[in-house]
Design an enzyme around this catalytic site. Structure first.
Site, PDB file in Angstrom:
ATOM      1  N   HIS A  73      14.450 -15.024  25.952  1.00  0.00           N
ATOM      2  CA  HIS A  73      15.710 -15.760  25.958  1.00  0.00           C
ATOM      3  C   HIS A  73      16.136 -16.101  27.388  1.00  0.00           C
ATOM      4  O   HIS A  73      16.453 -17.256  27.701  1.00  0.00           O
ATOM      5  CB  HIS A  73      16.778 -14.910  25.271  1.00  0.00           C
ATOM      6  CG  HIS A  73      18.114 -15.559  25.152  1.00  0.00           C
ATOM      7  ND1 HIS A  73      18.530 -16.191  24.006  1.00  0.00           N
ATOM      8  CD2 HIS A  73      19.138 -15.689  26.045  1.00  0.00           C
ATOM      9  CE1 HIS A  73      19.750 -16.674  24.183  1.00  0.00           C
ATOM     10  NE2 HIS A  73      20.143 -16.382  25.417  1.00  0.00           N
ATOM     11  N   GLU A  74      16.102 -15.103  28.251  1.00  0.00           N
ATOM     12  CA  GLU A  74      16.539 -15.328  29.633  1.00  0.00           C
ATOM     13  C   GLU A  74      15.529 -16.167  30.410  1.00  0.00           C
ATOM     14  O   GLU A  74      15.917 -16.963  31.274  1.00  0.00           O
ATOM     15  CB  GLU A  74      16.774 -13.983  30.325  1.00  0.00           C
ATOM     16  CG  GLU A  74      17.881 -13.151  29.711  1.00  0.00           C
ATOM     17  CD  GLU A  74      19.222 -13.869  29.711  1.00  0.00           C
ATOM     18  OE1 GLU A  74      19.491 -14.658  30.643  1.00  0.00           O
ATOM     19  OE2 GLU A  74      20.008 -13.659  28.764  1.00  0.00           O
ATOM     20  N   HIS A 119      16.274 -19.763  29.870  1.00  0.00           N
ATOM     21  CA  HIS A 119      17.354 -20.210  30.755  1.00  0.00           C
ATOM     22  C   HIS A 119      16.805 -20.484  32.160  1.00  0.00           C
ATOM     23  O   HIS A 119      17.149 -21.494  32.786  1.00  0.00           O
ATOM     24  CB  HIS A 119      18.455 -19.145  30.834  1.00  0.00           C
ATOM     25  CG  HIS A 119      19.271 -19.000  29.591  1.00  0.00           C
ATOM     26  ND1 HIS A 119      19.751 -20.071  28.873  1.00  0.00           N
ATOM     27  CD2 HIS A 119      19.720 -17.883  28.938  1.00  0.00           C
ATOM     28  CE1 HIS A 119      20.459 -19.627  27.831  1.00  0.00           C
ATOM     29  NE2 HIS A 119      20.440 -18.308  27.848  1.00  0.00           N
TER      30      HIS A 119
END
Length: 372
Positions: free
Chosen positions: A29-30, A33
């Site tokens: 998820h990170e 980003h």
């Protein structure tokens, strides 16, 4: 369940696999980003696996890569997204200078990465296990109750029932003596006394089983004495077929997930710890993952897909502090013709973060309520 049993249930393989799966979900998820920011030329000052005091660090491509003490997820620091220490407003560089669509692209990248991974994991499960076809006009006998009319008639476990009194089975199934969807309640169909027949497939041959039936005896309604569910067969599929079916699963999961979150919020605001809203917290996740690990690798992969779906959809909810909430604030700024100030956005985000923390505590308490 006492405390010792709770500790036993939450230790061992379940805890290890849950930590690995959740860790991988949050790192992905990170990293999404991170990738979306770097793709637009925005510097990412830090990427940490875990939170708290830094244990290991290395600078590479302008990013301080860290391994931190508390193994609970991950985080990134994107240049210009938050004010510098001692400042009230974000600096006019990096994320701040992006147009609204660029900021939204960075925020969407994390949840979309989780949904994409869920899609790929489900594709792997479909490819490895094949697809299951359910025939609601046939039923497989899973149990024959000892001393029942079914046992006396000669019904056996594994028989596939194809006709009842010469007629195809109804498409509405419920299990005998239970009230849950998916099975046929035989006693509802056998309402008349007298001679009845079951046509069953046993092995490669069909045979007809005749029996005498009395619907009521001594003032009580009788049950035939079998439990059975719809016939399920597994077929091998090609990779495109597996991918298409995985896509259908992800799309069909949307209303179910949203309904589960709605029930969770309803329970939270009414302080209802007893109702199962379909959402589990860390304690429940460890238990579910532990059971999946015992059932086999494909079940574990399926659980990993479900966790990715939950994380992806949850982060898209328009709650300040989550990616969806940040996107909502950006859209509000677009509609009003100017973005919210850092003070306004910070206050709203802090309130949303506090709400998410309280919600997390509530879910943990509800998990513990299930155990005790």
């Amino acid at each position: 369940m006492n405390l010792q049993e709770l500790v036993g249930a939450l230790s061992g393989a379940g805890l290890l696999w849950a930590a690995l799966i959740i860790g991988a979900v949050m790192i992905l998820h990170e990293f999404a980003h991170y990738w979306a920011a770097r793709a637009q030329g925005v510097q990412v000052t830090a990427f940490s696996i875990g939170w708290g005091p830094v244990l290991l660090r290395r600078t590479w491509r302008g990013t301080d890569w860290r391994v931190s003490l508390l193994p609970i997820g991950a985080y990134v620091q994107i240049d210009g997204m938050a004010p510098d220490p001692g400042e009230d407003e974000p600096p006019q560089r990096g994320y701040t200078l992006l147009p609204a669509w660029g900021k939204i692209a960075i925020l969407l990248a994390g949840p979309l990465a989780n949904l994409l991974l869920a899609l790929l994991l489900l594709t792997a499960v479909n490819t490895g296990q094949g697809l299951t076809d359910v025939r609601t006009d046939r039923a497989v006998v899973g149990q024959v109750i000892a001393g029942s009319a079914a046992e006396r008639a000669g019904v056996r476990t594994g028989d596939v029932i194809v006709r009842l009194d010469g007629q195809p089975l109804p498409n509405s199934y419920r299990v005998d003596n239970e009230d849950r969807p998916g099975y046929l309640k035989v006693r509802d169909t056998l309402s008349s006394d007298g001679r009845h027949t079951l046509t069953v497939r046993r092995g490669a041959a069909e045979r007809t089983i005749a029996f005498q039936w009395v619907a009521f005896r001594d003032g009580a309604r009788q049950t035939f004495g079998i439990r059975y569910g719809p016939q399920q067969t597994t077929r091998a599929v090609t990779l495109p077929q597996a991918f298409t079916e995985a896509g259908r699963t992800v799309i069909s999961a949307v209303p179910a997930v949203l309904d589960a979150f709605a029930r969770l919020f309803r329970s939270f605001f009414t302080l209802d710890l007893a109702t199962d809203g379909g959402v589990v917290g860390p304690v429940g996740t460890v238990q579910v993952v532990g059971e999946a690990a015992r059932l086999g690798p494909w079940v574990l992969v399926g659980i990993a897909a479900a966790i990715n779906l939950s994380v992806g959809f949850f982060n898209l909810l328009p709650i300040p502090g989550l990616d969806g909430g940040r996107i909502l604030l950006i859209l509000v700024g677009v509609l009003r013709g100017r973005p919210l100030s850092a003070r306004q956005e910070g206050g709203i985000t802090l309130a949303g973060f506090a709400f998410v923390m309280l919600l997390t505590v509530f879910v943990v308490l509800r998990d513990l309520t299930r155990f005790f």
